[in-house]
Design a protein around this motif. Structure first.
Motif: not given
Length: 213
Positions: A73-75, A90-93, A111-114
């Motif tokens: 999913f992208v935002f 902390n990239n856990k969302v 987990e979020a990644e740029p």
């Protein structure tokens, strides 16, 4: 203290059965999102994004989903915002889609990644010009003296970029949330809700479990 204990309703929109479930949760998400759009829900792509700061304090806010596929999913957001600062440490969302009129919820842990600069620039240039300008105006999550300061800055930047394209700010970007689990919740009568949890296995397949309501 206000007593809200008598506020309740029955959930009668229909059930969710294992036979209805595809092997890939993104297929079901695509179906549910399309149905939310077809039902003319207000902001069907709105999702709550939860992050945690360095002290373990959770924060939540609503953002708009801009893209999804099998990767996640992208935002998009200001990279100096509070949420971005949290993700850096902390990239856990967690994501949550509250489609109340359909008696549905979708909850995502991941987990979020740029995103790459190319992906960010492509989306930024697709935005309305005033939205591009607003990205330059707001130092998101910082304290400001008054709304007039924000409006004054907007007018200043609008004049500056009156001619030509609005450049991409270095502090503006986006994230891909790669899901580790996705839960689909369908309200049921007598509080016998249907909940199915997709959990990603080491081989990238999805395990499906029914959860008690």
């Amino acid at each position: 203290m206000s007593d809200l204990s008598d506020i309740r309703r029955e959930y009668t929109q229909g059930g969710l059965r294992r036979a209805d479930l595809p092997s890939n949760p993104m297929d079901l998400f695509e179906t549910w999102l399309a149905q939310a759009k077809d039902a003319n829900l207000s902001d069907p792509t709105a999702m709550c994004v939860a992050t945690v700061d360095k002290n373990g304090q959770p924060f939540q806010r609503i953002v708009l989903l801009k893209k999804f596929d099998d990767k996640g999913f992208v935002f998009f957001t200001n990279l100096e915002s509070r949420k971005a600062c949290h993700i850096e440490t902390n990239n856990k969302v967690s994501l949550h889609f509250p489609w109340h009129p359909l008696d549905r919820q979708v909850s995502v842990l991941g987990e979020a990644e740029p995103l790459s600069m190319i992906e960010v620039a492509k989306y930024f240039m697709s935005r309305p010009k005033d939205s591009q300008i607003a990205a330059w105006v707001s130092k998101q999550s910082s304290k400001i003296s008054a709304r007039q300061a924000l409006e004054g800055k907007f007018a200043e930047m609008k004049a500056k970029f009156a001619q030509g394209d609005v450049p991409l700010p270095k502090f503006w970007g986006g994230y891909l949330i790669r899901p580790q689990s996705i839960e689909f919740w369908q309200g049921g009568e007598h509080r016998l809700h249907d909940r199915f949890l997709y959990s990603k296995s080491p081989d990238s397949s999805w395990q499906i479990d029914r959860l008690a309501p």
